[in-house]
Design a protein around this motif. Structure first.
Motif, PDB file in Angstrom:
ATOM      1  N   ASP A 244       0.810  -1.230   0.000  1.00 30.44           N
ATOM      2  CA  ASP A 244       0.000   0.000   0.000  1.00 30.44           C
ATOM      3  C   ASP A 244       0.838   1.272   0.000  1.00 30.44           C
ATOM      4  O   ASP A 244       0.302   2.371  -0.033  1.00 30.44           O
ATOM      5  CB  ASP A 244      -0.905   0.040   1.241  1.00 30.44           C
ATOM      6  N   SER A 245       2.144   1.131   0.055  1.00 28.78           N
ATOM      7  CA  SER A 245       2.992   2.311   0.245  1.00 28.78           C
ATOM      8  C   SER A 245       2.878   3.313  -0.902  1.00 28.78           C
ATOM      9  O   SER A 245       2.998   4.516  -0.685  1.00 28.78           O
ATOM     10  CB  SER A 245       4.448   1.872   0.410  1.00 28.78           C
ATOM     11  N   SER A 246       2.613   2.832  -2.111  1.00 30.76           N
ATOM     12  CA  SER A 246       2.587   3.729  -3.275  1.00 30.76           C
ATOM     13  C   SER A 246       1.480   4.786  -3.197  1.00 30.76           C
ATOM     14  O   SER A 246       1.545   5.795  -3.887  1.00 30.76           O
ATOM     15  CB  SER A 246       2.461   2.929  -4.569  1.00 30.76           C
ATOM     16  N   ARG A 247       0.481   4.575  -2.325  1.00 33.60           N
ATOM     17  CA  ARG A 247      -0.588   5.590  -2.180  1.00 33.60           C
ATOM     18  C   ARG A 247      -0.034   6.915  -1.674  1.00 33.60           C
ATOM     19  O   ARG A 247      -0.651   7.965  -1.844  1.00 33.60           O
ATOM     20  CB  ARG A 247      -1.693   5.084  -1.252  1.00 33.60           C
ATOM     21  N   PHE A 248       1.162   6.892  -1.061  1.00 39.78           N
ATOM     22  CA  PHE A 248       1.743   8.134  -0.535  1.00 39.78           C
ATOM     23  C   PHE A 248       2.478   8.942  -1.596  1.00 39.78           C
ATOM     24  O   PHE A 248       2.838  10.088  -1.355  1.00 39.78           O
ATOM     25  CB  PHE A 248       2.694   7.826   0.633  1.00 39.78           C
ATOM     26  N   LEU A 249       2.695   8.361  -2.780  1.00 45.73           N
ATOM     27  CA  LEU A 249       3.436   9.094  -3.821  1.00 45.73           C
ATOM     28  C   LEU A 249       2.766  10.417  -4.151  1.00 45.73           C
ATOM     29  O   LEU A 249       3.426  11.431  -4.339  1.00 45.73           O
ATOM     30  CB  LEU A 249       3.583   8.237  -5.081  1.00 45.73           C
TER      31      LEU A 249
END
Length: 336
Positions: A244-249
């Motif tokens: 889910d980390s890519s949601r912070f891009l």
């Protein structure tokens, strides 16, 4: 020494917390460059339960170095009992703390005594007790090596280039996801020490704790997705990480960085288009950096929070606590 025995926690097989056995084993002999430490407390970290569960190969390594039975644990605080003839940085009676032999599964910290490389140790801050000191090494060095200074040239096994920390200052805006955990609560304080404006993301129960540590803004992720509430950030440190980390891009400004502590999958075209950097590090033992952290702990600039403590004889309960999650600070084993 070899005739003496001690109590230690060992795995004879992989599995759940119930495979942790408290038993008599020989006291280790310090080899060249090592000191024998009488352990007062040992920190509990994710690699300990990964090892227990069956992960025996460190990321980036070709093969496993683990031989069962094995004593888990990497984080230790205690008192130097003996030193190898070639060690002059520590003497018997010195109070020390350290992250032992990481990255590897050879720390052997869940024990009454441990043979530790002198270079992995630092003098324990006088104003910090052994339980709190044992909570610092892995979490503190992870935060330090992600945010302040990597301190080594080893490539991360998770990316092609080495990690490049971003320079934090008075105009930096930072978000820490998973801010109440071990790495998170220390990273929040290091970013504040550098002058940054910090948004802390955690569940609502941790709000008071995180504001006391200096969070400028708090977001309860159970109420609203943080990526919908923030934008134009210079840095996101995601201690939760994963897929889910890519949601912070999309929360980053151009030129901003996303540092996932647990690497996820990122689309290189997307990061290029956004003009942002995704970078990760693998924490490594470093006594000199730990000494710098120790000075901040001694001054009270940074403090470490203890979620809970358990006797070494009940490592199982400590691992059960870790498995329940929503930890505030660190779980620590007391060996004395």
């Amino acid at each position: 020494m070899s005739t003496h025995t001690m109590k230690a926690v060992r795995l004879h097989e992989h599995g759940g917390p119930e495979v942790l056995r408290y038993e008599e084993v020989p006291v280790p002999e310090p080899g060249p460059g090592e000191v024998l430490v009488r352990v007062h407390a040992a920190g509990v970290n994710p690699p300990d339960w990964y090892l227990r569960g069956g992960l025996t190969r460190m990321p980036g390594e070709k093969e496993s170095t683990v031989r069962l039975p094995v004593i888990p644990g990497t984080d230790v605080s205690g008192v130097v009992e003996a030193v190898a003839p070639d060690v002059d940085s520590f003497a018997p009676g010195d109070e020390v703390f350290g992250l032992l032999r990481f990255p590897s599964f050879d720390g052997s910290a869940y024990a009454e005594y441990v043979a530790a490389p002198a270079s992995d140790l630092a003098h324990k801050p006088a104003g910090v007790d052994h339980v709190h000191a044992a909570a610092v090494p892995m979490a503190g060095l992870t935060a330090w090596q992600f945010l302040i200074e990597v301190g080594h040239d080893h490539p991360s096994p998770f990316q092609r280039g080495r990690h490049r920390p971003t320079t934090l200052g008075a105009d930096s805006t930072v978000l820490v996801n998973g801010a109440a955990g071990g790495v998170g609560h220390l990273a929040l304080q290091l970013a504040k020490w550098k002058g940054a404006h910090v948004t802390a993301v955690a569940s609502g129960a941790h709000e008071t704790f995180l504001r006391e540590l200096g969070a400028d803004r708090f977001i309860d992720y159970t109420e609203q997705p943080p990526e919908e509430l923030v934008h134009d950030l210079d840095l996101v440190l995601d201690t939760v990480g994963g897929p889910d980390s890519s949601r912070f891009l999309r929360t980053l400004t151009r030129g901003g960085s996303l540092f996932p502590v647990f690497p996820g999958d990122f689309d290189e075209e997307e990061t290029a288009k956004l003009g942002v950097t995704v970078s990760t590090a693998q924490v490594r033992s470093d006594g000199a950096q730990l000494a710098e952290l120790g000075r901040l702990l001694d001054k009270g600039t940074v403090r470490v929070a203890i979620d809970s403590t358990f006797p070494l004889s009940d490592a199982r309960a400590a691992h059960e606590r870790a498995a329940r999650g929503h930890i505030q600070g660190k779980v620590v084993l007391r060996a004395t």
